[in-house]
Design a protein around this motif. Structure first.
Motif, mmCIF file in Angstrom:
data_model
loop_
_atom_site.group_PDB
_atom_site.id
_atom_site.type_symbol
_atom_site.label_atom_id
_atom_site.label_comp_id
_atom_site.label_asym_id
_atom_site.label_seq_id
_atom_site.Cartn_x
_atom_site.Cartn_y
_atom_site.Cartn_z
ATOM 1 N N LYS A 25 17.673 101.531 33.253
ATOM 2 C CA LYS A 25 18.747 101.134 34.165
ATOM 3 C C LYS A 25 18.170 100.211 35.235
ATOM 4 C CE LYS A 25 21.694 104.301 32.537
ATOM 5 N NZ LYS A 25 21.697 104.202 31.113
ATOM 6 N N GLU A 26 18.772 99.049 35.382
ATOM 7 C CA GLU A 26 18.327 98.075 36.380
ATOM 8 C C GLU A 26 18.332 98.662 37.794
ATOM 9 O OE1 GLU A 26 17.156 94.948 36.039
ATOM 10 O OE2 GLU A 26 17.384 94.882 33.862
ATOM 11 N N HIS A 27 19.265 99.570 38.067
ATOM 12 C CA HIS A 27 19.389 100.108 39.423
ATOM 13 C C HIS A 27 18.214 100.999 39.808
ATOM 14 C CE1 HIS A 27 20.571 104.322 38.658
ATOM 15 N NE2 HIS A 27 21.181 103.849 37.587
ATOM 16 N N TRP A 28 17.356 101.406 38.859
ATOM 17 C CA TRP A 28 16.203 102.231 39.215
ATOM 18 C C TRP A 28 15.291 101.505 40.206
ATOM 19 C CZ3 TRP A 28 15.056 104.072 33.552
ATOM 20 C CH2 TRP A 28 15.951 105.093 33.221
ATOM 21 N N ALA A 29 15.056 100.222 39.992
ATOM 22 C CA ALA A 29 14.211 99.454 40.915
ATOM 23 C C ALA A 29 14.868 99.354 42.294
ATOM 24 C CB ALA A 29 13.934 98.062 40.348
ATOM 25 N N LEU A 30 16.189 99.175 42.326
ATOM 26 C CA LEU A 30 16.907 99.113 43.599
ATOM 27 C C LEU A 30 16.884 100.469 44.294
ATOM 28 C CD1 LEU A 30 19.997 97.034 42.407
ATOM 29 C CD2 LEU A 30 17.997 96.209 43.680
ATOM 30 N N GLU A 31 17.012 101.529 43.521
ATOM 31 C CA GLU A 31 16.957 102.879 44.080
ATOM 32 C C GLU A 31 15.599 103.132 44.726
ATOM 33 O OE1 GLU A 31 18.195 106.661 45.100
ATOM 34 O OE2 GLU A 31 19.442 105.089 44.228
ATOM 35 N N TYR A 32 14.528 102.685 44.036
ATOM 36 C CA TYR A 32 13.194 102.830 44.614
ATOM 37 C C TYR A 32 13.104 102.084 45.950
ATOM 38 C CZ TYR A 32 8.477 101.534 45.788
ATOM 39 O OH TYR A 32 7.327 101.280 46.500
ATOM 40 N N GLN A 33 13.563 100.839 45.992
ATOM 41 C CA GLN A 33 13.482 100.038 47.218
ATOM 42 C C GLN A 33 14.225 100.712 48.369
ATOM 43 O OE1 GLN A 33 11.634 97.450 48.024
ATOM 44 N NE2 GLN A 33 10.752 97.380 45.983
ATOM 45 N N SER A 34 15.385 101.241 48.082
ATOM 46 C CA SER A 34 16.168 101.922 49.107
ATOM 47 C C SER A 34 15.432 103.159 49.614
ATOM 48 C CB SER A 34 17.530 102.315 48.516
ATOM 49 O OG SER A 34 18.242 103.118 49.414
ATOM 50 N N GLU A 35 14.876 103.924 48.696
ATOM 51 C CA GLU A 35 14.162 105.149 49.073
ATOM 52 C C GLU A 35 12.874 104.822 49.815
ATOM 53 O OE1 GLU A 35 14.846 109.136 49.274
ATOM 54 O OE2 GLU A 35 16.141 107.610 48.393
ATOM 55 N N LYS A 36 12.207 103.763 49.393
ATOM 56 C CA LYS A 36 10.981 103.321 50.065
ATOM 57 C C LYS A 36 11.247 103.054 51.544
ATOM 58 C CE LYS A 36 7.746 99.418 50.017
ATOM 59 N NZ LYS A 36 7.332 98.189 49.300
ATOM 60 N N GLU A 37 12.340 102.352 51.831
ATOM 61 C CA GLU A 37 12.686 102.049 53.221
ATOM 62 C C GLU A 37 12.921 103.328 54.026
ATOM 63 O OE1 GLU A 37 15.955 99.282 53.189
ATOM 64 O OE2 GLU A 37 14.840 97.876 51.916
ATOM 65 N N LYS A 38 13.608 104.306 53.436
ATOM 66 C CA LYS A 38 13.870 105.575 54.127
ATOM 67 C C LYS A 38 12.559 106.307 54.421
ATOM 68 C CE LYS A 38 18.233 106.195 51.705
ATOM 69 N NZ LYS A 38 18.876 106.973 50.633
ATOM 70 N N ILE A 39 11.649 106.299 53.443
ATOM 71 C CA ILE A 39 10.372 107.001 53.612
ATOM 72 C C ILE A 39 9.530 106.323 54.689
ATOM 73 C CG2 ILE A 39 8.197 107.575 52.461
ATOM 74 C CD1 ILE A 39 9.943 107.867 49.849
ATOM 75 N N ILE A 40 9.486 105.007 54.656
ATOM 76 C CA ILE A 40 8.730 104.271 55.681
ATOM 77 C C ILE A 40 9.325 104.521 57.063
ATOM 78 C CG2 ILE A 40 8.158 101.963 56.535
ATOM 79 C CD1 ILE A 40 7.778 101.151 53.549
ATOM 80 N N ASP A 41 10.654 104.531 57.158
ATOM 81 C CA ASP A 41 11.301 104.829 58.445
ATOM 82 C C ASP A 41 10.943 106.238 58.919
ATOM 83 O OD1 ASP A 41 12.482 102.339 58.574
ATOM 84 O OD2 ASP A 41 14.463 103.028 57.913
ATOM 85 N N ALA A 42 10.838 107.179 57.997
ATOM 86 C CA ALA A 42 10.548 108.573 58.355
ATOM 87 C C ALA A 42 9.087 108.795 58.729
ATOM 88 C CB ALA A 42 10.926 109.500 57.198
ATOM 89 N N LEU A 43 8.178 108.099 58.056
ATOM 90 C CA LEU A 43 6.746 108.379 58.236
ATOM 91 C C LEU A 43 5.967 107.278 58.935
ATOM 92 C CD1 LEU A 43 5.986 110.002 54.762
ATOM 93 C CD2 LEU A 43 6.534 111.152 56.918
ATOM 94 N N GLY A 44 6.482 106.074 58.900
ATOM 95 C CA GLY A 44 5.850 104.958 59.603
ATOM 96 C C GLY A 44 4.402 104.729 59.242
ATOM 97 N N SER A 45 3.568 104.607 60.247
ATOM 98 C CA SER A 45 2.167 104.218 60.058
ATOM 99 C C SER A 45 1.295 105.340 59.499
ATOM 100 C CB SER A 45 1.583 103.726 61.384
ATOM 101 O OG SER A 45 1.588 104.782 62.337
ATOM 102 N N LYS A 46 1.873 106.488 59.242
ATOM 103 C CA LYS A 46 1.100 107.586 58.664
ATOM 104 C C LYS A 46 0.705 107.304 57.216
ATOM 105 C CE LYS A 46 3.389 111.083 61.466
ATOM 106 N NZ LYS A 46 4.250 112.279 61.455
ATOM 107 N N ILE A 47 1.418 106.353 56.578
ATOM 108 C CA ILE A 47 1.128 106.051 55.173
ATOM 109 C C ILE A 47 0.426 104.705 55.047
ATOM 110 C CG2 ILE A 47 2.971 107.487 54.251
ATOM 111 C CD1 ILE A 47 4.693 105.039 53.935
ATOM 112 N N ILE A 48 -0.438 104.611 54.046
ATOM 113 C CA ILE A 48 -1.152 103.359 53.782
ATOM 114 C C ILE A 48 -0.429 102.550 52.714
ATOM 115 C CG2 ILE A 48 -3.300 102.347 52.909
ATOM 116 C CD1 ILE A 48 -4.751 104.771 54.051
ATOM 117 N N GLY A 49 -0.051 103.225 51.636
ATOM 118 C CA GLY A 49 0.601 102.540 50.532
ATOM 119 C C GLY A 49 1.761 103.343 50.004
ATOM 120 N N ILE A 50 2.683 102.650 49.370
ATOM 121 C CA ILE A 50 3.817 103.299 48.713
ATOM 122 C C ILE A 50 4.122 102.511 47.456
ATOM 123 C CG2 ILE A 50 5.476 102.087 50.181
ATOM 124 C CD1 ILE A 50 7.277 104.646 49.928
#
Length: 184
Positions: A25-50
């Protein structure tokens, strides 16, 4: 089914919910991008890579409709501080004592989750192997098709047994990581 019903079904019947392999499903990549943004907003600089990894990250790959995401951190000590901010965006921490080099979070119902979040030490063995496997599969259509066929066969053979389904993929995955490591 609710979480309690799924757990009761597992205990009483000793079976998992049916393993479903969906066409890509093409939307899987879009779903990842959306979730990535939420995770970065939640954890910020605590993460190095995603990174998006697993079958939904491989264009054209049939997969369980579950987005696998991995985070890297400098040190796994301190990851317990992720539990609350990730809970705020729907992730539940799931202790996996048999995997001491990974923290695991699930979004969605037990055995019917929508996202799995794996936290590894940056450039640790698991982080590197997951990237090698994903990158190899993305650039090797024959291997990706072979893996897709294996997953479909295993989902029929072990339709209600996730452990056997996962174990059935292990030899293939290890062979791909070995092959990919020769090129690194």
């Amino acid at each position: 089914m609710k979480v309690r019903e799924l757990k009761i079904r597992k205990v009483v019947l000793n079976v998992d919910p049916k393993i479903v392999i969906s066409e890509y499903k093409e939307h899987w990549a879009l779903e990842y991008q959306s979730e990535k943004e939420k995770i970065i907003d939640a954890l910020g600089s605590k993460i190095i890579g995603i990174e998006h990894f697993g079958s939904t990250s491989i264009k054209g790959m049939a997969a369980k409709p579950l987005i696998d995401i991995m985070l890297s951190v400098n040190e796994l000590t301190g990851v317990e501080t992720f539990i609350e901010p990730l809970a705020q965006i729907g992730y539940e921490y799931v202790p996996k004592l048999d995997f001491p080099t990974r923290w695991f979070f699930r979004k969605g119902l037990w055995r019917a989750g929508t996202h799995h979040l794996h936290v590894y030490q940056h450039n640790g063995v698991e982080w590197q192997q997951n990237l090698m496997f994903r990158n190899f599969m993305q650039s090797n259509l024959d291997a990706a098709n072979e893996y897709m066929q294996l997953k479909k066969e295993l989902s029929i053979k072990f339709s209600n047994d996730r452990v056997s389904y996962t174990e059935g993929k292990d030899k293939f995955i290890k062979s791909i990581i070995f092959e990919a490591s020769k090129n690194n």
